[in-house]
Scaffold this motif. Structure first.
Motif, PDB file in Angstrom:
ATOM      1  N   GLY A 160      -2.610   4.436   3.443  1.00  0.00           N
ATOM      2  CA  GLY A 160      -1.150   4.035   2.834  1.00  0.00           C
ATOM      3  C   GLY A 160      -0.499   4.871   4.387  1.00  0.00           C
ATOM      4  N   LYS A 161      -1.213   4.808   5.287  1.00  0.00           N
ATOM      5  CA  LYS A 161       0.191   5.191   6.327  1.00  0.00           C
ATOM      6  C   LYS A 161      -0.154   4.269   7.370  1.00  0.00           C
ATOM      7  CE  LYS A 161      -0.644   9.864   5.681  1.00  0.00           C
ATOM      8  NZ  LYS A 161      -1.276  11.362   6.295  1.00  0.00           N
ATOM      9  N   LEU A 162       0.543   3.102   6.969  1.00  0.00           N
ATOM     10  CA  LEU A 162       0.343   1.944   8.436  1.00  0.00           C
ATOM     11  C   LEU A 162       1.208   2.508   8.957  1.00  0.00           C
ATOM     12  CD1 LEU A 162      -0.752  -0.339   7.404  1.00  0.00           C
ATOM     13  CD2 LEU A 162      -0.561   1.205   5.324  1.00  0.00           C
ATOM     14  N   ASP A 163       1.833   2.908   9.624  1.00  0.00           N
ATOM     15  CA  ASP A 163       2.766   2.874  10.726  1.00  0.00           C
ATOM     16  C   ASP A 163       1.036   3.907  11.762  1.00  0.00           C
ATOM     17  OD1 ASP A 163       5.155   2.272  10.211  1.00  0.00           O
ATOM     18  OD2 ASP A 163       5.713   3.973   9.774  1.00  0.00           O
ATOM     19  N   LYS A 164       0.895   4.812  11.171  1.00  0.00           N
ATOM     20  CA  LYS A 164      -0.057   5.424  11.795  1.00  0.00           C
ATOM     21  C   LYS A 164      -1.195   4.750  12.537  1.00  0.00           C
ATOM     22  CE  LYS A 164       1.542  10.546  10.633  1.00  0.00           C
ATOM     23  NZ  LYS A 164       0.722  11.660  10.079  1.00  0.00           N
ATOM     24  N   PHE A 165      -1.702   3.912  11.259  1.00  0.00           N
ATOM     25  CA  PHE A 165      -2.632   3.275  11.881  1.00  0.00           C
ATOM     26  C   PHE A 165      -2.200   2.537  13.046  1.00  0.00           C
ATOM     27  CE2 PHE A 165      -4.394  -1.633  11.487  1.00  0.00           C
ATOM     28  CZ  PHE A 165      -5.267  -1.227  11.262  1.00  0.00           C
ATOM     29  N   PHE A 215       0.136  -1.211   0.063  1.00  0.00           N
ATOM     30  CA  PHE A 215       0.070   0.271   0.165  1.00  0.00           C
ATOM     31  C   PHE A 215       0.921   1.221   0.147  1.00  0.00           C
ATOM     32  CE2 PHE A 215      -2.526  -3.031   1.884  1.00  0.00           C
ATOM     33  CZ  PHE A 215      -3.644  -3.148   1.082  1.00  0.00           C
ATOM     34  N   ARG A 216       1.983   1.346  -0.849  1.00  0.00           N
ATOM     35  CA  ARG A 216       2.784   2.368   0.049  1.00  0.00           C
ATOM     36  C   ARG A 216       2.185   3.164  -1.372  1.00  0.00           C
ATOM     37  NH1 ARG A 216       8.019   0.623  -0.688  1.00  0.00           N
ATOM     38  NH2 ARG A 216       8.182   0.017   1.873  1.00  0.00           N
ATOM     39  N   MET A 257      -9.152   5.091  11.966  1.00  0.00           N
ATOM     40  CA  MET A 257      -7.920   4.260  11.476  1.00  0.00           C
ATOM     41  C   MET A 257      -8.191   3.254  10.238  1.00  0.00           C
ATOM     42  SD  MET A 257      -7.530   1.297  14.533  1.00  0.00           S
ATOM     43  CE  MET A 257      -8.991   1.156  15.099  1.00  0.00           C
ATOM     44  N   CYS A 258      -9.470   3.813   9.814  1.00  0.00           N
ATOM     45  CA  CYS A 258      -9.630   3.174   8.024  1.00  0.00           C
ATOM     46  C   CYS A 258      -9.391   4.699   7.299  1.00  0.00           C
ATOM     47  CB  CYS A 258     -11.151   3.401   8.590  1.00  0.00           C
ATOM     48  SG  CYS A 258     -11.864   3.526   6.277  1.00  0.00           S
ATOM     49  N   ALA A 259      -9.529   5.853   7.588  1.00  0.00           N
ATOM     50  CA  ALA A 259      -8.465   6.231   7.043  1.00  0.00           C
ATOM     51  C   ALA A 259      -6.754   6.712   7.041  1.00  0.00           C
ATOM     52  CB  ALA A 259      -9.314   7.572   7.507  1.00  0.00           C
ATOM     53  N   LYS A 260      -6.446   6.267   8.027  1.00  0.00           N
ATOM     54  CA  LYS A 260      -4.970   6.015   8.234  1.00  0.00           C
ATOM     55  C   LYS A 260      -4.416   4.963   7.033  1.00  0.00           C
ATOM     56  CE  LYS A 260      -3.731   8.746  10.769  1.00  0.00           C
ATOM     57  NZ  LYS A 260      -3.472  10.636  11.231  1.00  0.00           N
TER      58      LYS A 260
END
Length: 486
Positions: A280-285, A30-31, A273-276
């Motif tokens: 593609g912001k998996l770290d923030k997820f 998802f990058r 979390m859905c938005a993150k």
């Protein structure tokens, strides 16, 4: 003891461990935020988890519901009432269509001597919305507003929130943003609360981010924004934004919410979390997941659904199985939606063996697959070129009493076309119509495009003629290049 406090951190810690193993693969997949539109199984339940007053319509609807609940003797009366209103609406639309120099629309409307009601106004405005698609938009917008003003001046009638929303949607079709805001101001002046529905209509037509933020700010500060049943106006807005896929705006609204000193709840975290994830912001997820646990929040139905999507798309069937077992341990039995979300993710990751495993597990656990679940698995087989397995699953679905829908048929038609079995694909089109399942434009275009690419031009034109003869999607015929209607 409060179960949230007892189980929250421990549960989230366990889930974090399950998800961590799939993190690297997910980051690669998802990058850059390039995520396909496969997320509806996660977002749709989030969108539908609250029923707001914005979906409730006029007083006439209550009258009809009274007829519904009063017994069979009122059934014909109710039907007659609806039929009469629709007939009156067609008369009104006919008069509006004659508008022009020397024609007095208001005088002719008065001569009709019809009873103006919320249901009549709704039927007329919906009729205008339908006509706007195929006719002169600006003309119909003016006619719509002319009728809106006239009907609002009639005795024993007062516009409802619903009628204001419909008029706003008509303005929206021509991007009349200022006119939409004037209607909002008029609503407020007349004592109507603005709702999540009002917000949705406005935000859909904002376009640029700066304008969207101004809309959000106005609703946050508004004292007449009816945000119930949500905890506060921020959650109501976040809920609307996830339905509209405004993920970047969700992040900004969340920061404004924190700046106001308001605390997030489980709904806030699910949406965030859905938005993150979508961005593609998996770290923030994952950071949000840990933060949620530290505050004592337990995952709910929607949180688990999101986690299963992450594991499925990351092709982590073992972690997904562990999570499903964990859900049962804490009293949250996986539903058909949870299994469907997981199977959809795994099929997109190309792991069809795992898809079949979880499909069988679902049945073993007495969770009956529905038409959506079958369609997801059939679509996975078709995408992988495994037509025989798709056919087998299609037949199993019918024998199980599940009627295929238009998406199921589209996948089967595409599968037959990919394999070069065009006769079977055309036969499938016949079958769906015989079963009372009307093909949509996607079905027609799928079959036509494959036939054309295979050089079967006469067969392709035959399918288009069939669509046109049924007066279906005639306004979209121009999308088939080279076709000329006789």
């Amino acid at each position: 003891m409060n179960s949230r406090a007892l189980f929250g951190p421990r549960i989230v810690k366990k889930i974090s461990h399950l998800l961590f193993s799939s993190r690297t693969l997910c980051d690669r997949g998802f990058r850059g935020g390039k995520i396909k539109e496969e997320f509806e199984f996660v977002e749709e339940p989030l969108k539908n988890m609250w029923a707001t007053d914005s979906e409730c319509f006029m007083d006439d609807a209550r009258i009809l519901s009274e007829y519904d609940s009063s017994g069979d003797e009122y059934y014909s009366t109710r039907q007659n009432f609806r039929a009469n209103v629709r007939a009156d609406a067609e008369k009104v639309l006919g008069i509006l269509q004659q508008d022009g120099p020397g024609f007095d629309v208001k005088a002719d409307l008065e001569e009709l001597q019809i009873r103006v009601s919320g249901l009549l106004v709704r039927e007329v405005l919906l009729g205008i919305l339908r006509r706007i698609e195929f006719a002169n938009k600006s003309r119909w917008v003016k006619l719509g507003y002319k009728f809106f003003v006239w009907s609002g001046m009639q005795d024993n009638y007062r516009h409802t929130t619903d009628s204001y929303h419909l008029m706003m949607k008509i303005f929206a079709e021509c991007d009349e943003f200022k006119a939409m805001w004037r209607l909002v101001d008029e609503m407020i002046e007349k004592g109507f609360p603005t709702t999540a529905r009002t917000f949705n209509i406005l935000i859909c037509r904002c376009g640029e981010v700066g304008l969207a933020r101004r809309v959000v700010e106005r609703f946050i500060k508004s004292k007449v924004f009816n945000y119930r049943p949500f905890k506060h106006s921020y959650n109501a807005i976040l809920h609307s934004l996830v339905a509209l896929k405004q993920y970047k705006l969700i992040e900004w609204v969340y920061q404004q919410m924190l700046a106001e000193g308001l605390s997030p709840d489980i709904l806030t975290y699910n949406i965030l979390m859905c938005a993150k994830y979508r961005l593609g912001k998996l770290d923030k997820f994952y950071r949000l997941l840990v933060e949620m646990g530290s505050l004592g929040f337990s995952p709910d139905f929607h949180t688990y659904n999101l986690f299963l999507h992450v594991l499925g798309k990351g092709d982590k069937p073992l972690a997904a199985r562990n999570l499903l077992n964990h859900m049962r341990e804490v009293g949250c039995d996986p539903s058909v939606l949870h299994f469907t979300t997981l199977i959809d993710g795994l099929s997109r990751a190309g792991d069809l063996d795992a898809c079949k495993y979880f499909f069988d597990e679902m049945i073993k656990n007495k969770c009956k697959p529905d038409v959506v679940c079958y369609t997801v698995l059939i679509t996975g087989y078709v995408a992988a070129g495994e037509l025989e397995k798709a056919i087998e699953m299609f037949n199993t679905m019918i024998s199980d009493g599940q009627l295929p829908n238009v998406f199921t048929y589209n996948s089967m038609i595409r599968g037959y076309c990919m394999a070069g079995h065009f006769a079977e694909a055309c036969s499938m089109l016949n079958e769906m119509e015989m079963r009372g399942c009307n093909p949509n434009f996607l079905v027609y275009s799928t079959l036509v495009n494959y036939l054309r690419n295979a050089g079967k031009l006469s067969e392709a034109h035959s399918v288009i003629r069939r669509m046109v003869d049924k007066e279906q999607y005639v306004h979209l015929v121009s999308k088939f290049k080279g076709y000329k209607r006789c």
